[in-house]
Write an enzyme that holds these catalytic residues in place. Structure first.
Site, PDB file in Angstrom:
ATOM      1  N   HIS A   1       0.814  -1.213   0.000  1.00 13.81           N
ATOM      2  CA  HIS A   1       0.000   0.000   0.000  1.00 13.81           C
ATOM      3  C   HIS A   1       0.849   1.266   0.000  1.00 13.81           C
ATOM      4  O   HIS A   1       0.389   2.326  -0.416  1.00 13.81           O
ATOM      5  CB  HIS A   1      -0.925   0.015   1.224  1.00 13.81           C
ATOM      6  CG  HIS A   1      -1.758   1.254   1.314  1.00 13.81           C
ATOM      7  ND1 HIS A   1      -2.719   1.567   0.374  1.00 13.81           N
ATOM      8  CD2 HIS A   1      -1.746   2.282   2.189  1.00 13.81           C
ATOM      9  CE1 HIS A   1      -3.284   2.722   0.688  1.00 13.81           C
ATOM     10  NE2 HIS A   1      -2.708   3.174   1.777  1.00 13.81           N
ATOM     11  N   CYS A   2       2.097   1.194   0.451  1.00 16.62           N
ATOM     12  CA  CYS A   2       2.869   2.420   0.695  1.00 16.62           C
ATOM     13  C   CYS A   2       3.724   2.885  -0.479  1.00 16.62           C
ATOM     14  O   CYS A   2       3.517   3.963  -1.023  1.00 16.62           O
ATOM     15  CB  CYS A   2       3.763   2.223   1.920  1.00 16.62           C
ATOM     16  SG  CYS A   2       2.840   2.048   3.469  1.00 16.62           S
ATOM     17  N   ILE A   3       4.713   2.089  -0.858  1.00 15.52           N
ATOM     18  CA  ILE A   3       5.748   2.588  -1.761  1.00 15.52           C
ATOM     19  C   ILE A   3       5.219   2.942  -3.149  1.00 15.52           C
ATOM     20  O   ILE A   3       5.644   3.938  -3.737  1.00 15.52           O
ATOM     21  CB  ILE A   3       6.914   1.580  -1.866  1.00 15.52           C
ATOM     22  CG1 ILE A   3       7.434   1.236  -0.473  1.00 15.52           C
ATOM     23  CG2 ILE A   3       8.048   2.165  -2.689  1.00 15.52           C
ATOM     24  CD1 ILE A   3       8.557   0.230  -0.475  1.00 15.52           C
TER      25      ILE A   3
END
Length: 456
Positions: free
Chosen positions: A286-288
């Site tokens: 979900h982040c990078i």
């Protein structure tokens, strides 16, 4: 353990703040968590283990029922942990948001994806804020944990809450503390990862810091919620940029006949000035893949061009295309055929090894690209038996993992290793496969070499 935030003197504190700090110290403090997923569930269990009563809120009635039965829906979170918290009556889940009035702290852990135009999608955050607003009461602490652009807490959340007539820092307290979950990491869990905390004013910071200090090994108070929001983006932009660098080096060194994994493993023996990052088939999680674009979008408001960050995004986004080109090239050289009508088995649909988390997984894009070029693509993943619904890849919903056997593998023209799960027997895989295209260096790690293995 924590650093001490700058706060008002005891005599200047609002009475409800003094009372709440005392109740936090005695664990007579009710924590509500909105969003029972990869962030919310570990946080809830951490708070329960620390001795606090927790109520989890979610709009998914099926998920809520599953939790209340003491069942886990996330592979790396043991069912026993949820069942124990439910049995001890420290944790329960509900779809009734009216119960927000009964908790003392409201922690928000909802998705912050991108739109199709790669712009921030705060619809979940805004909807959650609007759900909280009519239930907001004096003394409430509201903390956003969802990754977002600097200023969201002040510019989006606070106006929604203050439209009720209550004032931040006087009637309720508003803060931001970014999640730092790493699903499946055996070395770090929620309670052992330092927590950055920023508040809307000194009193909000003191209260939020007191809550998290009771839950985690260390807190890191910062000067504002916007600073805390920027910390989270910086952490993930750092990773995105460095992964883009090694992805580009992979392409360059590959042309030179040099193994980038060997280069990185040798370089990391330097005891200073180097941190190893590894290439892959694209970015997942979900982040990078998402967070850098939250900053590039916000930067435009200040007439700043984020060339470096956007270039890294372009390189990482292009990786699935480069991998598919490598598959096509390897098929042509080994079998004298193209991708059209070729049968390809993609190994791993999760975005990283040994977990069932497939958010933003590059494997989904790899399957689509293969099929766009006329190939027939299947997948095997010991942790993801069926592809669930996703925002961007709805056409893949419901596809099932194929069972792995020597006979099954022999039926494919090529096997593409996209995720290097430990549960896979790579020796047997290589022995049976006509061609293996390895994006994770999994075969080399298993001591396997040969003409049928191509690195990508």
């Amino acid at each position: 353990m924590s650093s001490s935030p700058t706060a008002s003197s005891v005599s200047d504190r609002p009475a409800n703040l003094t009372d709440q700090l005392a109740r936090i110290a005695t664990k007579n403090y009710r924590i509500g968590i909105i969003g029972l997923g990869y962030v919310g569930i570990p946080l809830a269990l951490t708070a329960c283990k620390a001795g606090f009563p927790v109520v989890g809120f979610d709009i998914d009635a099926k998920r809520v029922a599953q939790i209340n039965r003491g069942e886990s829906f996330i592979k790396h979170i043991p069912t026993e942990a949820i069942a124990a918290a439910i049995k001890e009556e420290r944790f329960r889940a509900t779809i009734d948001f009216d119960e927000l009035r009964e908790v003392d702290a409201i922690i928000i852990a909802v998705p912050t994806p991108l739109t199709k135009h790669r712009e921030p999608d705060l619809s979940y955050v805004e909807a959650t804020a609007r759900a909280i607003a009519p239930r907001l009461r004096k003394g409430h602490l509201v903390v956003l944990e969802s990754t977002t652009w600097p200023g969201t807490t002040d510019e989006v959340m606070r106006p929604i809450f203050e439209a009720t007539g209550l004032k931040s820092g006087v009637d309720f307290y508003l803060a931001f503390s970014p999640e730092r979950e790493d699903p499946g990491n055996p070395d770090f869990g929620t309670s052992t990862i330092p927590k950055v905390v920023g508040g809307d004013g000194a009193d909000a910071l003191e209260l939020a810091n007191a809550v998290y200090s009771a839950l985690v090994v260390k807190t890191v108070p910062v000067s504002s919620s916007a600073t805390a929001e920027a910390v989270k983006l910086t952490e993930n932009i750092f990773r995105a940029v460095n992964i883009a660098l090694v992805n580009e080096l992979k392409v360059i060194y590959g042309k030179m006949g040099i193994d980038v994994w060997e280069v990185i493993d040798a370089a990391k023996t330097k005891p200073f000035g180097f941190m190893p990052f590894y290439p892959g088939p694209g970015l997942g999680g979900h982040c990078i893949p998402i967070d850098p674009f939250y900053l590039t979008w916000k930067a435009r408001e200040f007439d700043v061009t984020t060339r470096f960050i956007e270039l890294a995004g372009q390189i990482n986004t292009a990786m699935p295309h480069w991998v598919i080109d490598r598959v096509a090239e390897a098929l042509d050289r080994q079998q004298g055929r193209g991708l059209s009508k070729a049968k390809i088995l993609v190994m791993g649909i999760a975005y990283k090894k040994n977990i069932d988390d497939m958010r933003e997984s590059p494997s989904l894009r790899l399957i689509e690209l293969l099929e766009e070029r006329g190939a027939k693509a299947d997948y095997h993943d010991p942790h993801v038996p069926v592809i669930p619904p996703t925002r961007e890849h709805a056409n893949l919903t419901g596809r099932a993992s194929v069972a792995l056997s020597s006979e099954t593998i022999k039926g494919y023209d090529a096997v593409l290793i996209a995720t290097d799960h430990d549960a896979v027997d790579y020796k047997a895989l290589v022995a049976a496969a006509r061609l293996v295209v390895d994006t994770r260096n999994a075969c080399a790690k298993a001591g396997l070499t040969g003409d049928t293995i191509v690195k990508a």
